[in-house]
Design an enzyme around this catalytic site. Structure first.
Site, mmCIF file in Angstrom:
data_model
loop_
_atom_site.group_PDB
_atom_site.id
_atom_site.type_symbol
_atom_site.label_atom_id
_atom_site.label_comp_id
_atom_site.label_asym_id
_atom_site.label_seq_id
_atom_site.Cartn_x
_atom_site.Cartn_y
_atom_site.Cartn_z
ATOM 1 N N ASP A 1 -53.792 5.134 13.217
ATOM 2 C CA ASP A 1 -52.334 5.207 13.151
ATOM 3 C C ASP A 1 -51.793 5.154 14.576
ATOM 4 O OD1 ASP A 1 -53.215 5.947 10.558
ATOM 5 O OD2 ASP A 1 -51.422 7.162 10.218
ATOM 6 N N LYS B 1 -45.547 2.141 9.040
ATOM 7 C CA LYS B 1 -45.372 3.574 8.803
ATOM 8 C C LYS B 1 -44.061 4.034 9.428
ATOM 9 C CE LYS B 1 -47.718 7.955 9.988
ATOM 10 N NZ LYS B 1 -48.944 8.534 10.591
ATOM 11 N N LYS C 1 -46.349 3.377 4.626
ATOM 12 C CA LYS C 1 -46.624 4.807 4.673
ATOM 13 C C LYS C 1 -45.403 5.562 5.184
ATOM 14 C CE LYS C 1 -49.601 8.307 6.865
ATOM 15 N NZ LYS C 1 -50.786 8.540 7.743
#
Length: 315
Positions: A152, A215, A251
């Site tokens: 991430d 995300k 996400k």
């Protein structure tokens, strides 16, 4: 140059070309976007459908601890909870992943060995991203070497907001190359991007650069995932697949704490991107406390009563 979107190769050929492409995207109708997100959030999900939604949401959680006080013991405890969320009910699904800092990735990998639960590691000088590219890439290499299945990364918001889109694009490309087999989630920190137009541009920039997931946020600022910004990102991945054939995950992270919240987001997924995204390979929740509420609501459906405060562990 990434190979995921050859149809847009010309758009990424130069800084000026990328700027033209991103600023040529349709402007976001703020009122319309927020009204649609609010409307979808009123959908009522009952009984069997609710039970299905709760289990699906549990299976989509990246169970997360990203604190300076994290210890190997805490990470092992979180891993145990990810594998067996409800010790009193073995039918409860496992979470999708455990998300930790790079120095805790090896601990998580060892604790989750053979479980099927992924290890996600934040990287690239998370959460601010204020480091030289070489430092960011070293961060990624360390996490991948430790066995992380997913990375991430945070984008350079300063570069993005000052219009240096090619710099952001090239950093994502470089990070993707360091990931090897690990999937890459690109975090925009939507709360710092100021406008919906910027969120749409960041979504396309991340996808063009080879993100496997886009995300919303780090969970470390005041505004994190919202129905509106997630809806906008879902529209982006839907449109990107229509134009390229490439499917990208989404996400939302930060601020999603209740079963009611999670179900609202699942409705957004189904009604915007479609059923193909209703799977933890394509949709995740970045959360810590959400799992506890889902487990309590799950028990309520099965027994007719809420559990006591000692039913779930404190993360």
């Amino acid at each position: 140059m990434p190979t995921t979107a050859p149809a847009f190769a010309d758009a990424t050929a130069s800084d000026s070309a990328l700027r033209r492409f991103l600023h040529g995207l349709p402007g976001v109708d703020t009122v319309g976007l927020e009204a649609r997100a609010a409307s979808l959030g009123t959908r009522s999900i009952k009984t069997t459908a609710k039970a299905y939604a709760i289990d699906l949401a549990i299976s989509m959680i990246d169970l997360t601890t990203l604190e300076g006080a994290d210890t190997p013991g805490k990470v092992r405890g979180l891993a145990a909870k990810a594998v067996n969320p409800d010790p009193t009910d073995r039918t409860a699904p496992r979470t999708a992943a455990v998300c930790v800092y790079p120095d805790m990735a090896a601990t998580a990998v060892a604790a989750l060995a053979g479980s099927g639960v992924k290890v996600a590691s934040v990287a690239t000088a998370f959460p601010a991203g204020r480091a030289a590219l070489g430092v960011k890439l070293a961060d990624v290499r360390d996490a991948v070497a430790a066995g992380a299945d997913e990375i991430d990364m945070v984008i350079d918001r300063g570069a993005f907001l000052s219009g240096r889109y090619l710099k952001v694009y090239e950093e994502i490309v470089a990070v993707k190359a360091e990931c090897g087999p690990a999937r890459l989630k690109v975090i925009f920190e939507t709360g710092e991007l100021s406008t919906y137009d910027n969120i749409r541009r960041a979504s396309w920039l991340g996808m063009l650069a080879g993100a496997d997931f886009i995300k919303t946020s780090t969970g470390k600022v005041g505004t994190n995932a919202t129905p509106a910004n997630t809806l906008l990102m879902l529209e982006a991945v839907r449109d990107f697949r229509q134009q390229t054939g490439v499917q990208i995950g989404v996400k939302p992270a930060g601020g999603i704490r209740t079963t009611k919240d999670a179900i609202k987001f699942l409705v957004l997924v189904n009604e915007t991107a479609g059923e193909d995204w209703l799977d933890n390979h394509w949709f995740r929740f970045g959360a810590s406390s959400l799992l506890n509420d889902l487990l309590m609501q799950r028990q309520k459906l099965s027994t007719g009563r809420y559990s006591g405060p000692d039913y779930v562990t404190v993360d």
